[in-house]
Design an enzyme around this catalytic site. Structure first.
Site, PDB file in Angstrom:
ATOM      1  N   CYS A 125      37.228 -32.553 -15.566  1.00  0.00           N
ATOM      2  CA  CYS A 125      36.227 -32.781 -14.462  1.00  0.00           C
ATOM      3  C   CYS A 125      35.935 -32.483 -13.299  1.00  0.00           C
ATOM      4  O   CYS A 125      34.462 -31.976 -14.389  1.00  0.00           O
ATOM      5  CB  CYS A 125      38.041 -33.714 -14.116  1.00  0.00           C
ATOM      6  SG  CYS A 125      37.040 -35.962 -13.399  1.00  0.00           S
TER       7      CYS A 125
ATOM      8  N   HIS B  77      40.962 -35.719 -18.518  1.00  0.00           N
ATOM      9  CA  HIS B  77      41.375 -34.834 -18.303  1.00  0.00           C
ATOM     10  C   HIS B  77      42.495 -34.897 -19.604  1.00  0.00           C
ATOM     11  O   HIS B  77      43.473 -36.388 -19.747  1.00  0.00           O
ATOM     12  CB  HIS B  77      42.510 -35.914 -16.799  1.00  0.00           C
ATOM     13  CG  HIS B  77      41.347 -35.657 -15.605  1.00  0.00           C
ATOM     14  ND1 HIS B  77      41.604 -34.447 -15.348  1.00  0.00           N
ATOM     15  CD2 HIS B  77      41.133 -36.518 -15.206  1.00  0.00           C
ATOM     16  CE1 HIS B  77      41.487 -34.078 -14.111  1.00  0.00           C
ATOM     17  NE2 HIS B  77      40.639 -35.450 -14.039  1.00  0.00           N
TER      18      HIS B  77
ATOM     19  N   GLU C  16      44.406 -32.667 -20.307  1.00  0.00           N
ATOM     20  CA  GLU C  16      45.834 -32.747 -20.393  1.00  0.00           C
ATOM     21  C   GLU C  16      46.894 -33.960 -20.115  1.00  0.00           C
ATOM     22  O   GLU C  16      48.333 -33.174 -20.753  1.00  0.00           O
ATOM     23  CB  GLU C  16      45.815 -31.528 -19.026  1.00  0.00           C
ATOM     24  CG  GLU C  16      46.276 -32.426 -17.364  1.00  0.00           C
ATOM     25  CD  GLU C  16      44.281 -32.279 -17.334  1.00  0.00           C
ATOM     26  OE1 GLU C  16      43.526 -32.698 -17.957  1.00  0.00           O
ATOM     27  OE2 GLU C  16      44.572 -32.516 -15.863  1.00  0.00           O
TER      28      GLU C  16
HETATM   29  N1  GLN Z   1      35.892 -35.027  -7.762  1.00  0.00           N
HETATM   30  C1  GLN Z   1      35.373 -34.865  -8.335  1.00  0.00           C
HETATM   31  C2  GLN Z   1      35.163 -36.777  -9.237  1.00  0.00           C
HETATM   32  O1  GLN Z   1      35.275 -37.424  -7.746  1.00  0.00           O
HETATM   33  C3  GLN Z   1      36.144 -34.684  -9.645  1.00  0.00           C
HETATM   34  C4  GLN Z   1      37.236 -35.679 -10.252  1.00  0.00           C
HETATM   35  C5  GLN Z   1      38.331 -35.119 -10.630  1.00  0.00           C
HETATM   36  O2  GLN Z   1      38.098 -33.977 -10.578  1.00  0.00           O
HETATM   37  N2  GLN Z   1      39.477 -35.685 -11.112  1.00  0.00           N
HETATM   38  O3  GLN Z   1      34.205 -37.045  -9.707  1.00  0.00           O
END
Ligand code: GLN
Length: 540
Positions: free
Chosen positions: A379, A505, A507
């Site tokens: 992310c 994500h 994970e």
């Molecule tokens: N801050 C980034 C976004 O909002 C990444 C978010 C995250 O890593 N979950 O896109």
């Protein structure tokens, strides 16, 4: 009709109620029962989405896009249950429903009260996931004695009254501390906490005693006598290094038989073989790897719970001991990154929000790219990798995400949903499961061995399509894409042992019996890198 197991906690918080609940779920499932788990949190936030991970730990995201308590992650890792927004309730969410009904006039002029209106709403929530399950395991957050917990405890007391003893079960988790100076185990905190429960009309059926050693008969007898719980139902919940051992310890204490007996359910043939093999693997590791995890909350490991577990699952699959070097991203801004990261076998930049530490994370990417150290960006970590590539390979000076620099000349990431007109507060995130199509021959496709995957998202910013061609021309590989919205989901670079960033994500979907393919591939690459760097043949 489903049966209900209610798990409460006493004495202190952080005794591992979530893992205990998940372990019970795992054991009952091993008998062939259809089970699910729910978490009720007494705080007033509607969900943990807006809570600081420093205070509350990780926000776990479900397939349907609910932002939930991290215990739901344990439920999914230990059992086959799929959690949804109906598996996590807070006092805030319960009250939100009640207040909405009140404003709609649904209470027909009655005085809206904790009993029966709040308790009825809670009981209704218990039933939302009961269909299709033989047993619902309900974890009540907080510690008995807290003011906030009272309506929830009252609701479970009423459940016993209406459904009876054969259909409800109360399990209480307490602490039995060992006092070093006197060399004794102490039962008093347990006595007090059970008395607290009894005062509100709940007699626990089973007590789980969190302790650092197996409790001998005498101590169990004392706890039994003072708490009115049968001796066989006083269970040792011993500290362990590996949380996946807990179901096996409970099995050894015959917890599953006691539960099934009390719920008048037949004991089926228990199948724990695969689980035992997985736990045994961890005792026979051949070598090790060190992953540098470059984050913002490196001091509080609970904020990376699923990530830590996913890395563990993958390392165990490779028979490797996992060492995580928790690196504060900001430190990389002040010091030389190679001094901090030089010894790592792999670098991982996890998800995150806000500007603090971003430049440090980007420096970590530069080092991984140049030194050909395996890199996994999740992310925010994927966003940092793309920004680094744009700045240093595609020569787009000042490239950034509009989250970190609103005036950047090259907005590599931007608020996509806002442009699409989604304005509602809290509604600007892309949440939950989305389809992603993989490019043949990429690191991603090799890892998953399939073309279509589903992964969970929680972010606001997206890869800007205006920069796709420029970055591709400079050598960036776009190996995963959402077919419907054409959004970029995975990026990679060539001429590198393993360099991958994903917008989702992964994970959240890793399990001890089914390590996630990307984590498995990453750990495999880090081990190959470690052997090569230190000049030895892999030991597996
Ligand atoms: N801050 C980034 C976004 O909002 C990444 C978010 C995250 O890593 N979950 O896109």
């Amino acid at each position: 009709m489903s049966k209900f197991i209610f798990i409460t906690g006493g004495v202190v918080s952080a005794l591992g109620k979530g893992v205990a609940a998940a372990s019970i779920g795992m054991l009952l499932e091993s008998h062939g029962y259809r089970i699910t788990l729910q978490k009720f949190d007494p705080y007033l936030n509607v969900d943990p989405g807006t809570m600081n991970p420093f205070q509350h730990g990780e926000v776990y995201v479900t397939d349907d896009g609910a932002e939930t308590d991290l215990d739901l992650g344990h439920y999914e890792r230990f059992t086959s249950t799929k959690t949804t927004k109906e598996h996590n309730w807070t006092a805030g969410k319960i009250y939100e429903n009640i207040l909405r009904k009140e404003r709609m006039g649904e209470y027909l002029g009655k005085t809206v009260q904790v009993i029966p209106h709040v308790t009825d709403e809670i009981k209704e929530a218990f039933n939302t996931v009961a269909d299709k399950n033989d047993i619902v395991i309900i974890e009540i957050g907080g510690t008995v004695g807290d003011i906030e917990s009272l309506p929830f405890l009252e609701a479970i007391r009423q459940m016993r009254l209406s459904l009876g003893k054969d259909n409800t079960l109360f399990i209480h988790l307490t602490l039995v501390p060992f006092i070093k100076t006197s060399g004794e185990l102490k039962t008093k905190p347990t006595q007090h906490s059970v008395r607290e429960l009894q005062a509100i009309g709940i007699q626990p059926d089973i007590i789980l005693c969190r302790t650092d050693r197996f409790l001998h008969e005498e101590i169990k007898a004392k706890i039994s006598l003072f708490t009115n719980v049968p001796l066989e139902a006083v269970i040792t919940a011993k500290d362990v290094d590996n949380i996946y051992e807990i179901p096996l310890i409970f099995a050894q204490e015959r917890l599953d038989s006691i539960i099934l007996k009390q719920l008048k359910l037949p004991q089926k043939k228990r199948r724990l073989g695969q689980w035992k093999t997985m736990v045994e693997r961890k005792k026979n590791l051949h070598d090790e790897v060190t992953i540098a995890l470059v984050g913002k909350y490196a001091g509080l490991q609970d904020s990376y719970m699923s990530l830590k577990q996913a890395l563990e699952h993958a390392a165990t699959a490779h028979l490797l001991k996992l060492n995580i070097a928790w690196i504060e991203a900001e430190d990389l801004e002040k010091k030389k990154p190679e001094d901090i990261l030089g010894k790592a076998d792999g670098i991982l930049v996890p998800g995150g929000f806000g500007t603090r530490g971003i430049e440090g994370k980007i420096k970590a990417v530069t080092l991984a790219r140049k030194r050909k150290i395996p890199y996994f960006g999740i992310c925010l970590g994927m966003q940092c990798a793309a920004i680094e590539f744009a700045r240093n390979i595609a020569h787009l000076q000042g490239a950034n995400s509009s989250e970190f620099d609103t005036k950047t000349p090259h907005k590599i990431f931007f608020k996509w949903r806002e442009l699409k007109g989604v304005q509602k507060l809290g509604g600007t995130m892309r949440l939950g499961q989305f389809l992603c199509r993989l490019q043949k021959g990429s690191f991603a496709e090799k890892a998953y061995s399939k073309a279509n995957i589903y992964e969970r998202h929680r972010h606001r910013y997206e890869f800007n399509p205006e920069y796709e061609e420029i970055l591709k021309k400079a050598g960036l590989v776009i190996s995963g894409r959402n077919p419907k919205h054409k959004l970029v989901e995975i990026i990679e670079i060539n001429n590198h042992p393993w360099f991958l960033g994903c917008q989702f994500h992964p994970e959240f979907k890793s399990k001890p019996l089914k390590p996630h393919p990307l984590f498995k591939a990453f750990i495999g690459a880090t081990y190959a890198y470690r052997c090569k760097r230190n000049n030895y043949k892999p030991k597996n």
